[in-house]
Design a protein around this motif. Structure first.
Motif, PDB file in Angstrom:
ATOM      1  N   THR A 135     142.771 -64.853 -11.943  1.00  0.00           N
ATOM      2  CA  THR A 135     143.219 -66.245 -11.913  1.00  0.00           C
ATOM      3  C   THR A 135     143.333 -66.790 -10.496  1.00  0.00           C
ATOM      4  N   THR A 136     143.653 -65.916  -9.535  1.00  0.00           N
ATOM      5  CA  THR A 136     143.897 -66.382  -8.160  1.00  0.00           C
ATOM      6  C   THR A 136     142.716 -66.080  -7.241  1.00  0.00           C
ATOM      7  N   ASN A 137     142.382 -64.814  -7.091  1.00  0.00           N
ATOM      8  CA  ASN A 137     141.357 -64.432  -6.111  1.00  0.00           C
ATOM      9  C   ASN A 137     139.956 -64.885  -6.521  1.00  0.00           C
ATOM     10  N   ASP A 138     139.580 -64.653  -7.777  1.00  0.00           N
ATOM     11  CA  ASP A 138     138.227 -65.006  -8.213  1.00  0.00           C
ATOM     12  C   ASP A 138     137.980 -66.504  -8.122  1.00  0.00           C
ATOM     13  N   THR A 139     138.993 -67.303  -8.469  1.00  0.00           N
ATOM     14  CA  THR A 139     138.811 -68.748  -8.379  1.00  0.00           C
ATOM     15  C   THR A 139     138.720 -69.210  -6.931  1.00  0.00           C
ATOM     16  N   THR A 140     139.393 -68.512  -6.014  1.00  0.00           N
ATOM     17  CA  THR A 140     139.265 -68.842  -4.587  1.00  0.00           C
ATOM     18  C   THR A 140     137.843 -68.608  -4.105  1.00  0.00           C
ATOM     19  N   MET A 141     137.219 -67.522  -4.580  1.00  0.00           N
ATOM     20  CA  MET A 141     135.839 -67.247  -4.212  1.00  0.00           C
ATOM     21  C   MET A 141     134.904 -68.290  -4.809  1.00  0.00           C
ATOM     22  N   ILE A 142     135.253 -68.811  -5.978  1.00  0.00           N
ATOM     23  CA  ILE A 142     134.453 -69.887  -6.570  1.00  0.00           C
ATOM     24  C   ILE A 142     134.469 -71.112  -5.685  1.00  0.00           C
ATOM     25  N   GLU A 143     135.643 -71.408  -5.087  1.00  0.00           N
ATOM     26  CA  GLU A 143     135.720 -72.573  -4.196  1.00  0.00           C
ATOM     27  C   GLU A 143     134.717 -72.453  -3.056  1.00  0.00           C
ATOM     28  N   GLY A 144     134.641 -71.244  -2.444  1.00  0.00           N
ATOM     29  CA  GLY A 144     133.683 -71.048  -1.369  1.00  0.00           C
ATOM     30  C   GLY A 144     132.252 -71.216  -1.844  1.00  0.00           C
ATOM     31  N   SER A 145     131.944 -70.704  -3.033  1.00  0.00           N
ATOM     32  CA  SER A 145     130.588 -70.825  -3.567  1.00  0.00           C
ATOM     33  C   SER A 145     130.214 -72.275  -3.832  1.00  0.00           C
ATOM     34  N   VAL A 146     131.138 -73.004  -4.479  1.00  0.00           N
ATOM     35  CA  VAL A 146     130.848 -74.398  -4.817  1.00  0.00           C
ATOM     36  C   VAL A 146     130.727 -75.243  -3.554  1.00  0.00           C
ATOM     37  N   SER A 147     131.697 -75.100  -2.641  1.00  0.00           N
ATOM     38  CA  SER A 147     131.686 -75.917  -1.426  1.00  0.00           C
ATOM     39  C   SER A 147     130.450 -75.626  -0.580  1.00  0.00           C
ATOM     40  N   THR A 148     130.146 -74.334  -0.407  1.00  0.00           N
ATOM     41  CA  THR A 148     128.988 -73.965   0.418  1.00  0.00           C
ATOM     42  C   THR A 148     127.696 -74.436  -0.220  1.00  0.00           C
ATOM     43  N   ALA A 149     127.564 -74.258  -1.540  1.00  0.00           N
ATOM     44  CA  ALA A 149     126.325 -74.664  -2.216  1.00  0.00           C
ATOM     45  C   ALA A 149     126.127 -76.171  -2.143  1.00  0.00           C
ATOM     46  N   ILE A 150     127.178 -76.940  -2.445  1.00  0.00           N
ATOM     47  CA  ILE A 150     127.047 -78.400  -2.420  1.00  0.00           C
ATOM     48  C   ILE A 150     126.822 -78.895  -0.996  1.00  0.00           C
ATOM     49  N   GLU A 151     127.542 -78.297  -0.040  1.00  0.00           N
ATOM     50  CA  GLU A 151     127.372 -78.693   1.358  1.00  0.00           C
ATOM     51  C   GLU A 151     125.951 -78.436   1.827  1.00  0.00           C
ATOM     52  N   THR A 152     125.402 -77.289   1.428  1.00  0.00           N
ATOM     53  CA  THR A 152     124.024 -76.960   1.815  1.00  0.00           C
ATOM     54  C   THR A 152     123.032 -77.921   1.175  1.00  0.00           C
ATOM     55  N   ILE A 153     123.233 -78.206  -0.120  1.00  0.00           N
ATOM     56  CA  ILE A 153     122.339 -79.133  -0.819  1.00  0.00           C
ATOM     57  C   ILE A 153     122.424 -80.531  -0.216  1.00  0.00           C
ATOM     58  N   ALA A 154     123.621 -80.917   0.235  1.00  0.00           N
ATOM     59  CA  ALA A 154     123.829 -82.274   0.746  1.00  0.00           C
ATOM     60  C   ALA A 154     123.187 -82.485   2.105  1.00  0.00           C
ATOM     61  N   LYS A 155     123.190 -81.443   2.954  1.00  0.00           N
ATOM     62  CA  LYS A 155     122.780 -81.661   4.345  1.00  0.00           C
ATOM     63  C   LYS A 155     121.478 -80.966   4.735  1.00  0.00           C
ATOM     64  N   GLU A 156     121.304 -79.731   4.306  1.00  0.00           N
ATOM     65  CA  GLU A 156     120.204 -78.949   4.851  1.00  0.00           C
ATOM     66  C   GLU A 156     118.811 -79.422   4.420  1.00  0.00           C
TER      67      GLU A 156
END
Length: 238
Positions: A135-156
């Motif tokens: 509930t805590t750690n796995d969802t935190t890792m999801i935040e990194g995946s979502v933010s990094t993926a969307i950020e990469t799609i948005a800019k790169e």
């Protein structure tokens, strides 16, 4: 080889399906997400413009007959474009990571509600520490995946398009060489990415084990102290 190819396709399809499920959580926050994407396009344009201004400014200093005013204009463009690039990078990252944090909050709330709805038999067959970690750690890792993926799609992608266009304008043959070599660079990245995913899953399981051992030790600390089992618990944790 024939069995390996379908397995890889199945893994890629499963990864894409997981990302599609995650992206459905972005719907309530589409205005901020689109704002981050649009500002990311501004960042990509400023990133390429910075190279253009540097090339023009440095190139003009070695040419005869160029006016001082023109050289100064290119020189002043560099910090101006750099400021635009930095501001757009900051706000794009802020908006996208804000969305990522909200997605994690929604997933945690959904997970907690789901746990409350499960029957008692489920909790008997699963470790409490592992459920807490999920509930805590796995969802935190999801935040990194979502933010990094969307950020990469948005800019790169926009940055790559602008930079390739600028490279073609400067030297078409050099651009062609870059296009030919690009797939060669992608192969080791793809291989390494699969290894990273596998080790990440193992790391998540290890963290769940650690949380479970801590939860068992803390809730049963009277038993640990009564039977002098401190060293045994230390070895388990190590």
């Amino acid at each position: 080889m024939q069995q390996g190819a379908p397995a890889k396709k199945g893994l890629l399809a499963k990864d894409w399906q997981s990302y599609r499920r995650l992206l459905t959580f972005t719907r309530p926050y589409l205005p901020r997400l689109m704002g981050g994407v649009i500002i990311g396009l501004i960042y990509a344009g400023a990133h390429t413009s910075l190279l253009w201004a540097a090339q023009k400014g440095l190139g003009s200093t070695y040419k005869t007959g160029i006016s001082t005013h023109l050289v100064l204009m290119y020189a002043l463009l560099l910090p101006f474009i750099g400021i635009i690039r930095g501001i757009s990078d900051y706000f794009s990252n802020y908006l996208i990571r804000w969305v990522g944090a909200r997605i994690v909050m929604d997933i945690r709330n959904l997970t907690f509600r789901k746990l409350n709805d499960l029957p008692l038999a489920y909790f008997v067959g699963n470790r409490t520490g592992e459920l807490i970690s999920r509930t805590t750690n796995d969802t935190t890792m999801i935040e990194g995946s979502v933010s990094t993926a969307i950020e990469t799609i948005a800019k790169e992608p926009a940055s790559v398009v602008f930079l390739v266009g600028w490279l073609i304008y400067l030297d078409p043959w050099l651009a062609l060489a870059g296009v030919v070599l690009f797939p060669v660079c992608i192969v080791p990245v793809a291989i390494f990415g699969r290894r990273v995913r596998r080790f990440t899953r193992e790391a998540q399981q290890r963290i769940a084990d650690v949380v479970s051992i801590m939860q068992e030790m803390l809730t049963g600390v009277r038993v640990v102290k009564a039977f002098s089992m401190e060293e045994y618990e230390n070895r388990r944790f190590n």
